[in-house]
Scaffold this motif. Structure first.
Motif, mmCIF file in Angstrom:
data_model
loop_
_atom_site.group_PDB
_atom_site.id
_atom_site.type_symbol
_atom_site.label_atom_id
_atom_site.label_comp_id
_atom_site.label_asym_id
_atom_site.label_seq_id
_atom_site.Cartn_x
_atom_site.Cartn_y
_atom_site.Cartn_z
ATOM 1 N N ALA A 195 0.762 -1.358 0.170
ATOM 2 C CA ALA A 195 0.054 0.080 -0.103
ATOM 3 C C ALA A 195 0.736 1.228 -0.033
ATOM 4 O O ALA A 195 0.455 2.257 -0.953
ATOM 5 N N GLN A 196 1.748 1.101 0.702
ATOM 6 C CA GLN A 196 2.905 2.513 0.827
ATOM 7 C C GLN A 196 3.502 2.719 -0.700
ATOM 8 O O GLN A 196 3.874 3.691 -1.058
ATOM 9 N N ALA A 197 3.900 1.563 -1.345
ATOM 10 C CA ALA A 197 4.270 1.748 -2.478
ATOM 11 C C ALA A 197 3.409 2.338 -3.373
ATOM 12 O O ALA A 197 3.674 3.232 -4.240
ATOM 13 N N VAL A 198 1.963 2.080 -3.529
ATOM 14 C CA VAL A 198 1.132 2.654 -4.074
ATOM 15 C C VAL A 198 1.010 4.265 -3.919
ATOM 16 O O VAL A 198 0.998 5.081 -4.626
ATOM 17 N N LEU A 199 0.918 4.345 -2.555
ATOM 18 C CA LEU A 199 1.062 5.821 -1.826
ATOM 19 C C LEU A 199 2.225 6.656 -2.616
ATOM 20 O O LEU A 199 2.145 7.926 -2.837
ATOM 21 N N ASN A 200 3.482 6.113 -2.737
ATOM 22 C CA ASN A 200 4.437 6.717 -3.080
ATOM 23 C C ASN A 200 4.808 7.047 -4.688
ATOM 24 O O ASN A 200 5.112 7.695 -5.103
ATOM 25 N N GLY B 139 2.713 5.113 -6.778
ATOM 26 C CA GLY B 139 1.532 5.188 -7.719
ATOM 27 C C GLY B 139 1.143 3.667 -8.217
ATOM 28 O O GLY B 139 -0.050 3.645 -8.707
ATOM 29 N N TYR B 140 1.812 2.844 -7.823
ATOM 30 C CA TYR B 140 1.447 1.427 -8.200
ATOM 31 C C TYR B 140 2.367 0.587 -7.416
ATOM 32 O O TYR B 140 3.475 0.785 -6.844
ATOM 33 N N VAL C 190 4.792 3.992 -17.138
ATOM 34 C CA VAL C 190 4.220 4.865 -16.057
ATOM 35 C C VAL C 190 5.160 5.649 -15.601
ATOM 36 O O VAL C 190 6.471 5.195 -15.651
ATOM 37 N N VAL C 191 4.954 6.840 -15.043
ATOM 38 C CA VAL C 191 5.934 7.674 -14.528
ATOM 39 C C VAL C 191 5.658 7.813 -12.962
ATOM 40 O O VAL C 191 4.582 8.237 -12.470
ATOM 41 N N ARG C 192 6.494 7.137 -12.114
ATOM 42 C CA ARG C 192 6.413 7.147 -10.680
ATOM 43 C C ARG C 192 6.089 8.360 -10.208
ATOM 44 O O ARG C 192 6.645 9.452 -10.624
ATOM 45 N N ARG D 66 -2.673 0.214 -9.262
ATOM 46 C CA ARG D 66 -2.322 1.537 -9.501
ATOM 47 C C ARG D 66 -3.397 2.415 -9.160
ATOM 48 O O ARG D 66 -4.605 2.206 -9.341
ATOM 49 N N ASP D 67 -2.772 3.634 -8.743
ATOM 50 C CA ASP D 67 -3.483 5.188 -8.608
ATOM 51 C C ASP D 67 -3.878 5.447 -10.185
ATOM 52 O O ASP D 67 -2.983 5.489 -10.678
#
Length: 267
Positions: free
Chosen positions: A15-20, A22-23, A154-156, A190-191
């Motif tokens: 979840a933190q990876a998605v927050l940081n 985006g995916y 994707v662009v992080r 991903r967000d």
């Protein structure tokens, strides 16, 4: 139903990876045998879609968005009720999230680079700020994704900055597009606000990517929904009925729109 694979600490890390960024990606997560069945069942749907509305080219040349019917094999609780995926959905968009989308994106030979875009606008564009996540795309391919067959790029971190700023930083070289290579069975969460694009499929084999959308309960996007046959809805688990509660219930899948409603997709 498959038991949860990851513990709470691991779920928090994803979840933190998605927050940081985006995916995040869950490797080797879904059954390849199940996905092989999906791929075989999808082939005639893609053919019919191209015959019916391929001329619209709303996703770009030789690239097609196809909603999947909510019946076998696609109405599969081992996929949309996966314990780990739902744990991440609840962690990112709330315990009362809804499932709002079941579809595919497929580039064929002759496809091209899409413009860099988001899949949703910010909630409050006039404020120039981004919010915590409100919609997630759960993506998983029905074939291995390679550099040759049209990987998603994707662009992080761009889900949490204004689009114009992200594009400016991308153009300056400060940040970059990265291809996400996936094996059949891998799952990307991903967000939908992260900047991304589709790339050309340079092979003769279609590259179908499934998308399941989960969003906060109050988010309504009329261009996406899942038409659920009444008999199927009555047979769902209590959790599935809750996830799918805002989708239209139909007596037959013949009642669904003849043409895809989700035409404008880039924000």
């Amino acid at each position: 139903m498959k038991q949860q694979r990851y513990n709470q600490q691991q779920i928090d890390s994803f979840a933190q990876a998605v927050l940081n960024d985006g995916y995040c990606v869950l490797r080797d997560h879904f059954s390849t045998a199940t996905l092989n069945v999906w791929r075989e069942a999808f082939a005639p749907l893609l053919h019919d879609h191209i015959e019916r509305e391929g001329k619209l080219r709303n996703r770009g040349s030789a690239r097609y968005y196809v909603t999947l019917p909510f019946n076998a094999p696609f109405a599969d609780p081992s996929i949309y009720e996966d314990e780990d995926v739902l744990a991440l959905v609840e962690r990112l968009v709330g315990e009362d999230a809804v499932m709002c989308q079941l579809a595919t994106d497929t580039p064929l030979l002759g496809s091209d680079y899409q413009d860099v875009h988001r899949d949703a606008p910010p909630l409050f564009p006039e404020a120039g700020i981004e919010t915590p996540p409100f919609q997630l795309a759960i993506n998983f391919p029905l074939v291995d994704v390679t550099l040759e067959n049209g990987p998603f790029e994707v662009v992080r971190g761009t889900h949490m900055i204004p689009k114009a700023e992200g594009l400016q930083r991308l153009e300056s070289g400060e940040i970059k597009l990265e291809p996400v290579l996936l094996k059949a069975g891998d799952v990307m969460i991903r967000d939908v606000r992260g900047l991304h694009r589709g790339t050309p499929n340079r092979t003769e084999i279609p590259r179908p990517m499934v998308v399941i959308g989960y969003s906060r309960r109050w988010l309504y996007r009329p261009e996406v929904c899942i038409h659920i046959p009444r008999a199927s809805f009555d047979a769902l688990s209590e959790r599935a009925r809750h996830l799918l509660r805002f989708n239209p219930i139909v007596e037959s899948l013949e009642e669904k729109p003849a043409v895809e409603v989700y035409q404008a997709f880039a924000y």
